[in-house]
Motif scaffolding. Structure first.
Motif, PDB file in Angstrom:
ATOM      1  N   THR A  23       0.857  -1.182   0.000  1.00 53.11           N
ATOM      2  CA  THR A  23       0.000   0.000   0.000  1.00 53.11           C
ATOM      3  C   THR A  23       0.892   1.230   0.000  1.00 53.11           C
ATOM      4  OG1 THR A  23      -1.691  -1.186   1.262  1.00 53.11           O
ATOM      5  CG2 THR A  23      -1.851   1.219   1.223  1.00 53.11           C
ATOM      6  N   ASP A  27       0.259   8.413  -1.179  1.00 46.93           N
ATOM      7  CA  ASP A  27      -0.732   8.974  -2.096  1.00 46.93           C
ATOM      8  C   ASP A  27      -2.099   9.067  -1.407  1.00 46.93           C
ATOM      9  OD1 ASP A  27      -1.896   6.461  -2.295  1.00 46.93           O
ATOM     10  OD2 ASP A  27      -1.376   6.149  -4.379  1.00 46.93           O
ATOM     11  N   SER A  31      -3.048   3.637  -2.809  1.00 41.62           N
ATOM     12  CA  SER A  31      -3.008   2.621  -3.862  1.00 41.62           C
ATOM     13  C   SER A  31      -2.469   1.314  -3.321  1.00 41.62           C
ATOM     14  CB  SER A  31      -2.103   3.083  -5.010  1.00 41.62           C
ATOM     15  OG  SER A  31      -2.583   4.274  -5.562  1.00 41.62           O
ATOM     16  N   THR A  32      -3.081   0.212  -3.736  1.00 42.99           N
ATOM     17  CA  THR A  32      -2.656  -1.112  -3.312  1.00 42.99           C
ATOM     18  C   THR A  32      -2.170  -1.901  -4.522  1.00 42.99           C
ATOM     19  OG1 THR A  32      -4.238  -1.094  -1.496  1.00 42.99           O
ATOM     20  CG2 THR A  32      -3.375  -3.219  -2.146  1.00 42.99           C
ATOM     21  N   LEU A  33      -1.002  -2.513  -4.385  1.00 43.01           N
ATOM     22  CA  LEU A  33      -0.372  -3.269  -5.454  1.00 43.01           C
ATOM     23  C   LEU A  33      -0.010  -4.652  -4.949  1.00 43.01           C
ATOM     24  CD1 LEU A  33       2.168  -0.428  -6.188  1.00 43.01           C
ATOM     25  CD2 LEU A  33       0.115  -0.842  -7.505  1.00 43.01           C
TER      26      LEU A  33
END
Length: 100
Positions: A23, A27, A31-33
């Motif tokens: 995370t 930002d 945003s989670t990747l």
């Protein structure tokens, strides 16, 4: 007996190949990747992903438990290194600041 280390680190690194959720704390939308944790030590980790994250970005990395061998992990840290291994594969070094 003197032990010689090729890798001059203060902590042992555990080699892994585990899925993690990253995370981006910096930002507004967090945003989670999805990434792969390649190695982990007491003070840092290396994750592999398909695109880079800027150096000095604050992140949270979570790894679910995979049975009895690996405990769940939830850490906060800062990106300290980004290495492009191929055009769609980056190795991200994270300095761990906090373990939850």
């Amino acid at each position: 007996m003197v032990v010689s280390y090729d890798d001059k680190r203060n902590f042992y690194r555990m080699m892994l190949n585990s899925d993690v959720t990253v995370t981006i704390i910096d930002d507004e939308i967090n945003s989670t990747l999805v990434a792969t944790c390649r190695d982990l030590s007491a003070t840092g980790m290396a994750i592999e992903m398909t695109h880079p994250i800027e150096i000095n970005t604050n992140v949270r990395v979570c790894m679910d438990s995979s049975g009895n061998t690996i405990q769940p992990l939830d850490v906060k840290g800062k990106v300290v290194r980004v290495t492009e291994e191929t055009p769609d594969n980056y190795l991200i070094g994270i300095n761990i600041a906090e373990i939850d």
